[in-house]
Motif scaffolding. Structure first.
Motif, short mmCIF file in Angstrom:
data_model
loop_
_atom_site.label_atom_id
_atom_site.label_comp_id
_atom_site.label_asym_id
_atom_site.label_seq_id
_atom_site.Cartn_x
_atom_site.Cartn_y
_atom_site.Cartn_z
N ARG B 67 0.79 -1.23 0.00
CA ARG B 67 0.00 0.00 0.00
C ARG B 67 0.82 1.28 0.00
O ARG B 67 0.41 2.30 -0.52
N ARG B 84 -3.98 3.73 -0.27
CA ARG B 84 -5.37 3.30 -0.34
C ARG B 84 -5.72 2.43 0.85
O ARG B 84 -4.98 1.51 1.20
N ASP B 86 -9.52 2.18 1.79
CA ASP B 86 -10.97 2.10 1.93
C ASP B 86 -11.52 0.68 1.90
O ASP B 86 -12.63 0.43 2.36
#
Lengths: 254, 254
Positions: B67, B84, B86
């Motif tokens: 990530r 990211r 979510d």
């Protein structure tokens, strides 16, 4: 003799450390006590009321900058990895009888190679007190042992992990043993605290069967009262004092 | 509603958080519970036994590398400051009823601008759950509130500090309020835990006179027993459950 004390927050590390330090002092030893738990106040627990206001060394921005050459707020800048620290025990301690207490504050934890000026200074200081001081050193540490590098750890005589009857304190003890193994620190003892009955002792022995127990301290409302009144546990009317003196003999024999 | 819970280690933050989360669930709410205290195990306390074995996200080296783009062990390298996150609440939670629990692990503390890939990922995740999720969010944090940046903090509806009758838990509460002030987090409540008598309540009220009290929980050996038996405090026979449900009403009204 160099001793490190660790365990989950709230299990009574600092109370135990304070009792041990005062017992060593009563025994005529010179003691250098290191408060390396930002959540604790070892000086106050030892019985130095002014210790409550001691500024942790990690927060002394000018000292950190002076010794490491780091510019505060500067990310990724250069600084000395081997700052001078040998004068700090004399100049930055609170004293009682034969006891000097230094308050270090928090060190950066784990992470992928994250190094900051503050933690560099603290680790240099810990290395110095473990490797180069004549006093008995007692270090009250956080739930981890991040302050100890491999070179320092091999000169720590004993790591004492304080536990209470509670699953998370056991998880933490197991985790600390794992961290200790990674830096070749093998001489680990456990102290059971807040023991209400033999059932509590049995619970701890069962779940920490691979550990060597130094002994057990009773759950004692007198220790809570002493804390509320700002009195050192060593100056309170409590059985714990005699129990810890007994543990000290065991530590010295091992 | 977004709630953050903090306090000194060992005061009962996780027990309180678990009771609150289960009370919200019993009320029909969707809850996203964030375990941000490396010394705790919120999933187990909520009543998810398998939660004991959850790997904290900060320790998922491959995820952190994927990530953030960071190379593990690389000091001072480049990595994404806005990874990211979510999808993580769906893919990395343990579940019970309407509750999702995520285990974050430790974040780097304070320091002079020290930033690591792990803490960047955790802070991005906290920012996401506070700013962008519809669930009620309850965060069980360490003695500090280092996970919260200024932009995140202003969307935290309430910061609840758990204290026990003990001087160091009070020192920690005062310190947390100071940290909260620095990031404009003003809506602070205190919960007194392990109360043995009105004397304990008075002690806390006296020493935390500037704080708003949400209420008091009794010292309860049943909660210790529940923990030893691996039972969630919400599933134990304890008065605490009703007391926390009452506090929840107060939180929702404020």
């Amino acid at each position: 003799m160099k001793l490190a004390i660790s365990g989950k927050g709230g299990v009574g590390k600092t109370t135990f450390a304070a009792l041990l330090i005062r017992a060593l002092d009563a025994d005529g030893k010179q003691v250098l006590a290191i408060d390396a738990d930002p959540d604790a106040n070892l000086a106050a627990a030892v019985g130095i009321p002014a210790g409550r206001d001691m500024v942790p060394i990690a927060q002394m921005k000018e000292l950190v900058a002076e010794r490491t050459g780091a510019q505060p707020g500067n990310i990724g800048g250069y600084f000395k990895l081997n700052p001078r620290v040998d004068d700090l025990p004399e100049s930055l301690s609170a004293c009682l009888n034969n006891i000097k207490v230094m308050r270090l504050g928090g060190v950066q934890k784990g992470g992928s190679g994250c190094i900051c000026p503050e933690s560099t200074l603290l680790r240099a200081l810990i290395r110095h007190v473990v490797l180069a001081r004549d006093e008995v050193v007692v270090m009250d540490m956080e739930a981890g042992i991040e302050h100890l590098g491999r070179g320092t750890a091999k000169n720590v005589d004993k790591l004492i992990v304080v536990v209470e009857p509670g699953r998370r304190s056991i998880d933490t003890a197991v985790h600390i043993r794992q961290l200790a193994g990674e830096i070749d620190l093998k001489n680990i003892f456990v102290v059971g605290n807040k023991i209400r009955s033999s059932k509590d002792e049995d619970f701890l022995k069962k779940h920490l069967s691979g550990f060597q127990f130094l002994g057990f301290l009773p759950y004692d409302p007198q220790l809570i009262e002493a804390d509320l009144e700002g009195v050192s546990p060593f100056d309170a009317q409590t059985e714990a004092k005699a129990v810890v003196s007994g543990m000290l003999k065991k530590i010295e024999q091992h």
